[in-house]
Design a protein around this motif. Structure first.
Motif, PDB file in Angstrom:
ATOM      1  N   SER A 184       7.181  -3.639 -10.038  1.00 39.30           N
ATOM      2  CA  SER A 184       6.158  -2.186  -9.025  1.00 39.30           C
ATOM      3  C   SER A 184       5.612  -2.928  -8.609  1.00 39.30           C
ATOM      4  CB  SER A 184       5.382  -1.494  -9.643  1.00 39.30           C
ATOM      5  OG  SER A 184       6.687  -0.224 -10.034  1.00 39.30           O
ATOM      6  N   ALA A 185       4.260  -2.870  -9.757  1.00 39.36           N
ATOM      7  CA  ALA A 185       2.870  -3.749  -9.094  1.00 39.36           C
ATOM      8  C   ALA A 185       3.012  -5.298  -7.790  1.00 39.36           C
ATOM      9  CB  ALA A 185       2.411  -4.527 -10.224  1.00 39.36           C
ATOM     10  N   GLY A 210       5.116  -2.752  -4.008  1.00 39.72           N
ATOM     11  CA  GLY A 210       4.313  -2.569  -2.900  1.00 39.72           C
ATOM     12  C   GLY A 210       3.649  -0.967  -3.141  1.00 39.72           C
ATOM     13  N   MET A 211       3.159  -0.755  -5.201  1.00 43.41           N
ATOM     14  CA  MET A 211       2.835   0.161  -5.609  1.00 43.41           C
ATOM     15  C   MET A 211       1.957   0.570  -4.432  1.00 43.41           C
ATOM     16  SD  MET A 211       2.040  -1.082  -8.570  1.00 43.41           S
ATOM     17  CE  MET A 211       1.990   0.435  -9.582  1.00 43.41           C
ATOM     18  N   ASP A 212       0.576  -0.178  -4.391  1.00 43.53           N
ATOM     19  CA  ASP A 212      -0.056   0.700  -3.909  1.00 43.53           C
ATOM     20  C   ASP A 212      -0.242   1.272  -2.484  1.00 43.53           C
ATOM     21  OD1 ASP A 212      -1.661  -1.648  -5.661  1.00 43.53           O
ATOM     22  OD2 ASP A 212      -2.043  -3.217  -4.631  1.00 43.53           O
ATOM     23  N   ASP A 213       0.708   1.829  -2.010  1.00 45.42           N
ATOM     24  CA  ASP A 213       0.999   2.203  -1.063  1.00 45.42           C
ATOM     25  C   ASP A 213       1.727   3.938  -0.910  1.00 45.42           C
ATOM     26  OD1 ASP A 213      -1.180   0.357   1.272  1.00 45.42           O
ATOM     27  OD2 ASP A 213       1.321  -0.891   1.699  1.00 45.42           O
ATOM     28  N   TRP A 214       1.825   3.764  -2.099  1.00 42.71           N
ATOM     29  CA  TRP A 214       3.167   4.938  -2.751  1.00 42.71           C
ATOM     30  C   TRP A 214       2.332   5.596  -1.958  1.00 42.71           C
ATOM     31  CZ3 TRP A 214       5.113   2.381  -7.948  1.00 42.71           C
ATOM     32  CH2 TRP A 214       6.306   1.362  -7.673  1.00 42.71           C
ATOM     33  N   GLN A 224       5.091   2.366 -15.595  1.00 48.27           N
ATOM     34  CA  GLN A 224       5.713   2.845 -14.508  1.00 48.27           C
ATOM     35  C   GLN A 224       7.186   3.187 -14.832  1.00 48.27           C
ATOM     36  OE1 GLN A 224       3.954   3.848 -10.938  1.00 48.27           O
ATOM     37  NE2 GLN A 224       5.798   4.892 -10.711  1.00 48.27           N
ATOM     38  N   LYS A 271       5.840   5.674   1.355  1.00 51.73           N
ATOM     39  CA  LYS A 271       4.638   4.786   1.481  1.00 51.73           C
ATOM     40  C   LYS A 271       4.133   5.352   2.804  1.00 51.73           C
ATOM     41  CE  LYS A 271       6.169  -0.046  -0.061  1.00 51.73           C
ATOM     42  NZ  LYS A 271       6.512  -0.804   0.629  1.00 51.73           N
ATOM     43  N   THR A 325       2.202   3.668   4.407  1.00 51.50           N
ATOM     44  CA  THR A 325       1.845   3.366   5.260  1.00 51.50           C
ATOM     45  C   THR A 325       3.241   2.841   6.337  1.00 51.50           C
ATOM     46  OG1 THR A 325       2.844   1.181   4.162  1.00 51.50           O
ATOM     47  CG2 THR A 325       0.388   0.646   4.206  1.00 51.50           C
TER      48      THR A 325
END
Length: 422
Positions: free
Chosen positions: A117-118, A122-126, A140, A348, A350
């Motif tokens: 995930s990290a 793309g977990m920063d945009d989930w 996670q 996401k 994004t």
């Protein structure tokens, strides 16, 4: 796997629908050098055409992996997943409700996907409403797949008659517009007294919670000052319509109430418009959508996010191949395809531009960026089974003391979430 083989696989799934989840159907043989990844998806989450497109595309890019995708109904899925997670020959990848992840982790049986995930999922945009419930005790386990959430549906004709040219963007604008619409025999808004999902959003907007965890213990939090402010706003809004104080949005079904044509607004998922138009075809094309307004115009209000996460069964025979399937389903290409096919919100923030051309889904996406889910306790389902939040709301709306009623409801939530009460 050829198209013919996939059709055979789908046929086998249907023919053994009563037993596939418990005992399993024999997997179709792949080549000696291939791995077969079995995937459980839920009925209604994707069309047959999407599944076919995804399978073709994935297998072309991964010539060492065959997919065996099986479609199962949501009804009764919890116990079936629990049993499947304990089997050595269970499915490799499973679609689960975003709020179900904690109970599956607690029972044992899911792979920790924190590293992937990290690193490359793309977990920063989930979306937070999918990502947070997929996380349990710092790890996670659930990877967000798709989301849906409530927006405000409004009658364009009634807005025009009231001289309201733009949907409100703040809570105070919303109250003022609703008051203006609440004339001439029309309801400014139809809001049932026990719509606790909508209340949750107001509580989160104020910085409150339904329940909070500390040192591994969950406690009800409806009696916090922030949560009480959320209930106060709910009461102000609910009073601007004739929604029942002692029932939820399904009693009676609010789509039927809105279809009568004298309700200016209601809070629901956009798909509710189809039910409204079926009951009153004259409203076709006259229903608009906007995100639930926030405290300021800078961002919309918080909302409860529903949807699905993807999980990998612990002990799967080929973890790498299973993760590749999750990576593809949760990746940008297939997220855009799924969102446009099913009118979902992509996983996401994004990817929101992918649905900007659909006003209903765009309104959902704006709210989903600030979405939340119910507390990630494996026992939360027990709270909903005999929901003290609904009773609390009715008592406040019928004249009860908010602080006292909130304290009593919080105590009941705490008792239900207490692990020692098992």
């Amino acid at each position: 796997m050829t198209t013919r083989h996939r059709r055979i696989a789908l046929s086998l799934t249907l023919s053994c629908a009563a037993t596939a989840l418990l005992a399993g159907c024999d997997a179709l043989p792949g080549g000696d050098d291939k791995t077969t990844v079995t995937v459980w998806l839920m009925r209604g989450s994707a069309t047959d055409a999407f599944v076919e497109r995804f399978t073709d595309g994935f297998e072309k890019q991964h010539d060492d992996i065959d997919l065996d995708i099986r479609i199962h109904p949501w009804t009764g899925i919890g116990p079936k997943v629990q049993k499947a997670l304990k089997r050595d020959d269970g499915p490799d990848v499973i679609e689960v409700g975003n709020t179900q992840v904690a109970q599956y982790v607690d029972g044992g049986g899911l792979e920790d996907l924190t590293l992937e995930s990290a690193r490359d999922l793309g977990m920063d945009d989930w979306l937070p409403g999918l990502a947070e419930p997929g996380r349990y005790r710092g790890a996670q386990y659930g990877v967000p797949w798709y989301a849906a959430n409530r927006v405000v549906l409004y009658n364009k004709d009634l807005f025009a008659q009231a001289g309201i040219k733009q949907p409100p963007k703040t809570r105070e604008q919303w109250l003022a517009a609703t008051q203006r619409l609440n004339t001439g025999g029309n309801q400014g808004i139809y809001l049932a007294g026990q719509d606790w999902y909508t209340l949750s959003g107001f509580i989160w907007d104020e910085g409150g919670d339904l329940a909070k965890e500390k040192d591994g213990m969950w406690k009800g939090a409806l009696d916090s000052p922030a949560a009480l402010r959320g209930m106060e706003f709910y009461q102000r809004l609910q009073e601007l319509g004739n929604g029942p104080e002692d029932a939820d949005e399904e009693h009676p079904p609010q789509a039927g109430v809105f279809a009568k044509g004298d309700v200016a607004q209601m809070i629901a998922v956009p798909g509710t418009a189809r039910a409204i138009e079926a009951k009153n075809p004259r409203l076709k094309g006259k229903i608009g959508y906007f995100p639930v307004p926030g405290k300021t115009a800078r961002k919309p209000g918080a909302v409860f996010t529903g949807g699905s996460d993807l999980v990998v069964r612990e002990g799967t025979k080929d973890r790498k191949a299973a993760v590749e399937v999750v990576r593809a389903l949760a990746g940008d290409k297939w997220q855009k395809d799924l969102a446009r096919t099913m009118n979902y919100v992509p996983n996401k923030t994004t990817l929101a531009p992918a649905v900007s051309g659909n006003p209903a889904v765009a309104a959902m996406a704006a709210g989903a960026a600030r979405g939340r889910a119910t507390p990630a306790s494996p026992r939360w389902a027990l709270v909903e089974a005999d929901n003290p939040i609904k009773a609390y709301m009715t008592k406040v709306l019928t004249g009860g003391d908010p602080a006292a009623e909130a304290k009593a409801a919080s105590r009941r939530i705490t008792e239900t979430l207490d692990d020692h009460g098992r």
